[in-house]
Design an enzyme around this catalytic site. Structure first.
Site, mmCIF file in Angstrom:
data_model
loop_
_atom_site.group_PDB
_atom_site.id
_atom_site.type_symbol
_atom_site.label_atom_id
_atom_site.label_comp_id
_atom_site.label_asym_id
_atom_site.label_seq_id
_atom_site.Cartn_x
_atom_site.Cartn_y
_atom_site.Cartn_z
ATOM 1 N N HIS A 217 0.779 -1.237 0.000
ATOM 2 C CA HIS A 217 0.000 0.000 0.000
ATOM 3 C C HIS A 217 0.815 1.295 0.000
ATOM 4 O O HIS A 217 0.263 2.373 -0.245
ATOM 5 C CB HIS A 217 -0.951 0.002 1.199
ATOM 6 C CG HIS A 217 -2.297 0.588 0.886
ATOM 7 N ND1 HIS A 217 -2.463 1.727 0.118
ATOM 8 C CD2 HIS A 217 -3.543 0.196 1.223
ATOM 9 C CE1 HIS A 217 -3.747 2.007 0.009
ATOM 10 N NE2 HIS A 217 -4.427 1.093 0.656
ATOM 11 N N TYR B 298 -13.402 4.889 10.466
ATOM 12 C CA TYR B 298 -12.585 5.442 9.372
ATOM 13 C C TYR B 298 -13.179 4.972 8.057
ATOM 14 O O TYR B 298 -13.453 3.782 7.895
ATOM 15 C CB TYR B 298 -11.167 4.904 9.545
ATOM 16 C CG TYR B 298 -10.121 5.346 8.533
ATOM 17 C CD1 TYR B 298 -9.101 6.222 8.907
ATOM 18 C CD2 TYR B 298 -10.117 4.856 7.228
ATOM 19 C CE1 TYR B 298 -8.111 6.598 8.004
ATOM 20 C CE2 TYR B 298 -9.138 5.240 6.315
ATOM 21 C CZ TYR B 298 -8.137 6.106 6.708
ATOM 22 O OH TYR B 298 -7.154 6.478 5.815
ATOM 23 N N SER C 45 -12.135 5.480 3.966
ATOM 24 C CA SER C 45 -11.159 6.163 3.123
ATOM 25 C C SER C 45 -11.849 6.757 1.903
ATOM 26 O O SER C 45 -12.810 6.194 1.379
ATOM 27 C CB SER C 45 -10.032 5.217 2.727
ATOM 28 O OG SER C 45 -10.488 4.320 1.761
ATOM 29 N N THR D 186 -5.317 10.005 -0.035
ATOM 30 C CA THR D 186 -6.659 9.751 0.498
ATOM 31 C C THR D 186 -6.931 10.760 1.601
ATOM 32 O O THR D 186 -6.014 11.376 2.138
ATOM 33 C CB THR D 186 -6.778 8.338 1.104
ATOM 34 O OG1 THR D 186 -5.778 8.188 2.112
ATOM 35 C CG2 THR D 186 -6.617 7.258 0.046
#
Length: 639
Positions: free
Chosen positions: A353, A467, A469, A480
């Site tokens: 990532h 959360y 994104s 993001t």
């Protein structure tokens, strides 16, 4: 079409398509990611804190926030803005965000890497492991070549495709200079997206280094890395002139690898990429010094990693486990992505990532799926070329000393224990989806997020940090932003549904849902426009630390830590190419929720460690969706 696939020379078969608008046409003129106003950030931060704190806690957090806003926070903000003005080629989040990923010392697998699995090929006879591996590899190479040649269609978000996604628009815009081309697209309600991450899809690896890893890319390399049964193989897929090998030759080499009867290595190297990054950095140095530099160079520079698994997929839970972590012996988690294909032709992507976000990977998946299913390079009748694969394919051998063997054994024990403790569960809610929700004038994403809030309240009787994104790829070097779905609105609505049902009429419940939907829509829009608060506060914190300042009191507030301990971490995607996606929980007492709202159903994929019960959470999500849909249809809950 006959004749389309002439593989000699740079024929059409080398490319997916030839866009008349160059791939990077808009990149120079993309708008810059705005640094939000400090007062807006503090206001948004306090709005996100409100549902998580009692009155006393909130008062204390509010005091700290306002003191920060007037004092050290203001100074840091002004420095950030000045720094941003001096770096117009990039965005203010780029440096801190790369650092956040690359300095993290936890293993990448389960903590950062995510997966997306492909839908099966609609023609069932093409879901054979060898055929699909060949077709997807060819399509992936064609994607790479199309991108590097500048022929890949630019990535654009069309708000009004009838006007902007047309040949006539493309013919005009290609003559508009790159320095202003974005404005031309903007005039017709089209938003070109940042494509600066795409080059890292190929020939790239994250290298473990003490304290901070490095991203490595070698675009000159022409070979593919194939893992099977824990063994490593490489072969060239491009010739000296950069032309792709014939698909029948790629098929022959893959067939050779699939029929190799070499035993699995006693100490599979792949496990090292599942280790703590500092531990792996030390072991890697040892590997290099023990005579493995050339073999590692082959692994690091390979176009991508193709992992061929020797078992079929039993069900969707097994699919998720296979694609999210699988057997570390047959993965190289540090590669920008692993294309995984199992015995029955089920395919998926596990991606690292730090180099990029879901947007780039999803575009790659969509193109590879479309190309490999609509114009496959080989068919079930195709014969592999009669070439000598035993000379073309090189099996990599690694020289291991006792320290390396011990390191692999320990990594395997840790990995197996972690995977053993991870649960993955999923549901498909079949009673409605996007179509019905839009008809009822509520946001589909807001309804999914409201269901998560309701479910957690039902299961654990609390509202926790959540959360979601949101991509900021509409800006140059955007990454993001966080949407904070837990709000005073979702809390009030969830409490009405879960705790005070008898006190509210169906109409009242309906208007509570609408309120949540409006607020969530506003948050999402703000985040996509670079007007969230998380990245701004994060950057100010990084700036304070880089200047050697004492960490401001604002950041030492327990409430700040709690808001950033994301118990419910969520991400969504919908694509014709993707069957499902998912990731691990980001904290040990959290849930990782991958979800998709389709036209007439809603899917959720939940990961959890033993501190949380994912199966029960999903049952509570299902119940919440049932209740919300009942109310939207004007029915009494439970009737």
């Amino acid at each position: 079409a006959p004749g389309r696939r002439g593989y000699s020379g740079a024929g059409a078969a080398e490319f997916l398509h030839r866009s008349i608008v160059p791939t990077m046409h808009y990149q120079r003129s993309l708008p810059r990611l705005p640094v939000p106003k400090l007062e807006d950030t503090i206001k948004r931060y306090l709005n996100a804190q409100k549902p998580l704190l009692n009155d006393d806690q909130f008062r204390k957090t509010e005091e700290l926030a306002h003191a920060f806003e007037k004092g050290i926070g203001r100074e840091l903000h002004e420095q950030l803005v000045a720094q941003d003005n001096q770096n117009k080629h990039t965005s203010y989040i780029t440096g801190p965000w790369f650092d956040m990923y690359l300095k993290a010392r936890e293993p990448v697998v389960l903590n950062f890497n995510a997966f997306m699995s492909f839908n099966p090929d609609p023609k069932s006879e093409y879901n054979d492991q060898l055929i699909r591996a060949t077709n997807m590899t060819v399509s992936a190479i064609r994607f790479m070549k199309t991108f590097r040649a500048g022929y890949l269609e630019p990535e654009i978000f069309h708000l009004n495709p009838e006007k902007s996604d047309t040949e006539i628009f493309k013919k005009i815009i290609r003559f508009v200079p790159s320095s202003v081309s974005w404005f031309g697209a903007y005039m017709v309600n089209a938003y070109p997206l940042d494509m600066s991450q795409y080059f890292r899809l190929f020939n790239s690896t994250r290298l473990p280094k003490p304290n901070k890893d490095e991203l490595y890319t070698d675009e000159k390399a022409k070979h593919l890395l194939v893992l099977r049964n824990g063994n490593f193989y490489v072969f060239d897929v491009l010739d000296r002139d950069g032309n792709m090998l014939k698909p029948s030759e790629i098929q022959a080499h893959l067939k050779y690898i699939l029929s190799d009867s070499s035993p699995a290595p006693a100490f599979p190297l792949g496990y090292l990429t599942s280790e703590n990054r500092d531990t792996w950095a030390v072991l890697r140095k040892n590997l290099v010094e023990n005579g493995n530099e050339e073999a590692l160079q082959k692994v690091d520079s390979a176009m991508f990693c193709l992992s061929l698994d020797d078992f079929p997929i039993k069900d969707l839970v097994h699919l998720s486990h296979t694609m999210l972590h699988g057997d570390a012996a047959n993965r190289w988690y540090d590669k920008s992505f692993n294309l995984i294909i199992t015995k029955d032709g089920t395919a998926g992507i596990n991606f690292e990532h730090s180099w990029g976000d879901g947007v780039a990977v999803l575009r790659f998946q969509n193109e590879v799926f479309k190309d490999s299913t609509k114009t496959p390079a080989i068919s079930p009748q195709s014969q592999p070329a009669s070439v000598d694969s035993s000379t073309a394919v090189q099996k990599l051998d690694f020289k291991l000393n006792d320290a390396l063997k011990a390191g692999i054994t320990k990594a395997k024990q840790k990995f197996d224990a972690t995977v053993e403790s991870l649960s993955l569960n999923m549901i498909q809610f079949q009673e409605g989806g996007k179509e019905l929700l839009k008809q009822k004038k509520v946001s589909p994403d807001a309804v999914a997020q409201l269901a998560f809030q309701m479910a957690f309240l039902r299961q654990y009787d609390q509202t926790v940090a959540t959360y979601e994104s949101c991509s900021t790829a509409a800006f140059k070097h955007g990454r993001t932003e966080t949407v904070r779905p837990a709000s005073v609105y979702t809390k009030k609505c969830s409490e009405a549904f879960v705790k005070e049902l008898s006190k509210h009429s169906t109409e009242e419940l309906h208007s509570l849902i609408v309120e949540c939907s409006k607020y969530h829509g506003r948050l999402t829009k703000e985040a996509a426009m670079g007007q969230g608060f998380d990245r701004h506060l994060f950057s100010l914190r990084c700036l304070a630390l880089s200047k050697g300042l004492a960490l401001p009191d604002f950041y030492q507030d327990q409430a700040y830590a709690r808001l950033n301990h994301n118990i419910i971490s969520t991400s969504t995607l919908v694509s014709p190419a993707v069957q499902l996606g998912g990731f691990g929980p980001v904290v040990s007492d959290g849930f990782g929720v991958g979800y998709q709202v389709q036209d007439d159903w809603i899917g959720c994929n939940v990961s959890a460690y033993p501190a949380r019960n994912g199966e029960e959470f999903l049952q509570c999500i299902h119940k919440s969706l049932e209740d919300i849909f009942s109310v939207l249809k004007g029915k009494k809950i439970g009737s």
